[in-house]
Write a protein that holds these residues in place. Structure first.
Motif, short mmCIF file in Angstrom:
data_model
loop_
_atom_site.label_atom_id
_atom_site.label_comp_id
_atom_site.label_asym_id
_atom_site.label_seq_id
_atom_site.Cartn_x
_atom_site.Cartn_y
_atom_site.Cartn_z
N PRO A 83 3.02 -3.92 -9.83
CA PRO A 83 3.87 -3.76 -8.87
C PRO A 83 3.70 -2.47 -8.41
CG PRO A 83 4.95 -3.14 -11.11
CD PRO A 83 3.48 -4.00 -11.21
N PRO A 84 4.17 -2.26 -6.90
CA PRO A 84 4.29 -1.08 -6.22
C PRO A 84 5.06 0.16 -6.68
CG PRO A 84 5.14 -2.43 -4.78
CD PRO A 84 4.65 -3.35 -6.21
N GLY A 85 4.58 1.21 -6.53
CA GLY A 85 5.46 2.55 -7.14
C GLY A 85 4.60 3.70 -6.95
N ARG A 86 4.99 4.58 -7.57
CA ARG A 86 4.48 5.78 -7.67
C ARG A 86 3.85 5.94 -9.30
NH1 ARG A 86 3.34 9.18 -4.27
NH2 ARG A 86 5.26 8.71 -3.33
N LEU A 110 -1.81 1.60 -16.20
CA LEU A 110 -1.27 2.48 -15.42
C LEU A 110 0.22 2.17 -15.62
CD1 LEU A 110 -3.17 2.29 -11.96
CD2 LEU A 110 -3.02 4.44 -13.65
N THR A 111 1.07 3.03 -15.41
CA THR A 111 2.79 2.98 -15.42
C THR A 111 2.85 3.34 -14.07
OG1 THR A 111 2.67 3.26 -17.70
CG2 THR A 111 4.89 3.54 -16.59
N GLY A 145 13.68 3.14 -9.73
CA GLY A 145 13.79 3.88 -11.38
C GLY A 145 12.99 2.97 -12.28
N LYS A 146 12.65 1.64 -12.01
CA LYS A 146 12.28 0.67 -12.88
C LYS A 146 10.73 0.93 -13.32
CE LYS A 146 11.57 -4.20 -13.88
NZ LYS A 146 10.29 -4.53 -13.89
N ARG A 147 10.34 1.34 -14.47
CA ARG A 147 8.99 1.59 -14.86
C ARG A 147 8.25 0.17 -15.14
NH1 ARG A 147 7.90 7.09 -17.47
NH2 ARG A 147 8.98 8.38 -15.89
N SER A 148 6.83 0.19 -14.85
CA SER A 148 6.11 -0.96 -15.22
C SER A 148 4.79 -0.41 -15.63
CB SER A 148 5.98 -2.09 -14.15
OG SER A 148 7.23 -2.39 -13.50
N THR A 149 4.45 -1.13 -16.80
CA THR A 149 3.04 -0.61 -17.54
C THR A 149 2.00 -1.99 -17.12
OG1 THR A 149 4.03 0.85 -18.95
CG2 THR A 149 1.61 0.26 -19.40
N PHE A 150 0.81 -1.67 -16.71
CA PHE A 150 0.01 -3.09 -16.67
C PHE A 150 -1.53 -2.51 -16.63
CE2 PHE A 150 1.18 -1.05 -12.65
CZ PHE A 150 0.15 -0.50 -11.77
N ARG A 151 -2.26 -3.33 -17.21
CA ARG A 151 -3.88 -3.16 -17.33
C ARG A 151 -4.43 -3.16 -15.95
NH1 ARG A 151 -7.71 -6.19 -21.48
NH2 ARG A 151 -9.55 -4.81 -21.52
N SER A 165 0.45 7.03 -4.88
CA SER A 165 1.42 5.88 -5.00
C SER A 165 0.38 4.69 -5.05
CB SER A 165 1.83 5.73 -3.62
OG SER A 165 1.02 5.58 -2.32
N TYR A 166 0.87 3.59 -5.81
CA TYR A 166 0.03 2.31 -6.10
C TYR A 166 0.80 1.39 -5.28
CZ TYR A 166 -2.17 -1.29 -8.94
OH TYR A 166 -2.96 -2.34 -9.03
N PRO A 167 -0.11 0.46 -4.53
CA PRO A 167 -1.66 0.45 -4.69
C PRO A 167 -2.27 1.09 -3.69
CG PRO A 167 -0.66 -1.59 -3.73
CD PRO A 167 0.43 -0.57 -4.11
N GLY A 168 -1.68 1.98 -2.84
CA GLY A 168 -2.23 2.83 -1.84
C GLY A 168 -3.28 3.62 -2.35
N CYS A 169 -3.30 3.98 -3.46
CA CYS A 169 -4.47 4.96 -4.11
C CYS A 169 -5.73 4.25 -4.06
CB CYS A 169 -4.07 5.51 -5.28
SG CYS A 169 -3.62 4.39 -6.72
N LEU A 170 -5.55 2.76 -4.15
CA LEU A 170 -6.78 2.17 -4.60
C LEU A 170 -7.46 2.05 -2.98
CD1 LEU A 170 -5.66 -0.94 -6.56
CD2 LEU A 170 -6.70 1.25 -7.06
#
Length: 93
Positions: free
Chosen positions: A29-32, A52-53, A59-65, A79-84
């Motif tokens: 999910p997108p986020g910082r 990455l978390t 304020g919702k945190r998500s951790t994914f591989r 910012s994710y996925p902008g950093c990619l």
């Protein structure tokens, strides 16, 4: 005969090596990016799982591989996925 067997084994090993290099995981999910974590799973062969978390604006945190390249491109605070897209080397798809 031995040469044919060696050639077939070499071709099979090369094919397995090429297909095993790039791992595509579902996009998170997108986020910082608030945390980067890597876990060593095994030494022989070396297997490292990278996570990455992200934290959404709500304020919702998500951790994914993620893959090794995605882990390298996204630092904490970006910012994710902008950093990619922003950090991808030019000329690579």
């Amino acid at each position: 005969m031995n040469r044919a067997i060696r050639l077939a084994a070499l071709a099979t090993a090369a094919a397995l090596l090429v297909t095993g290099c790039k791992k595509d995981f579902p996009e998170g999910p997108p986020g910082r990016v608030v945390k980067r974590n890597s876990d060593l799973v095994s030494i022989k062969p070396t297997i490292v799982k990278r996570y990455l978390t992200t934290e959404s604006r709500a304020g919702k945190r998500s951790t994914f591989r993620v893959s090794k390249e995605d882990f390298r491109l996204c630092n904490e605070g970006s910012s994710y996925p902008g950093c990619l897209a922003r950090n991808k080397p030019k000329g690579k798809p």
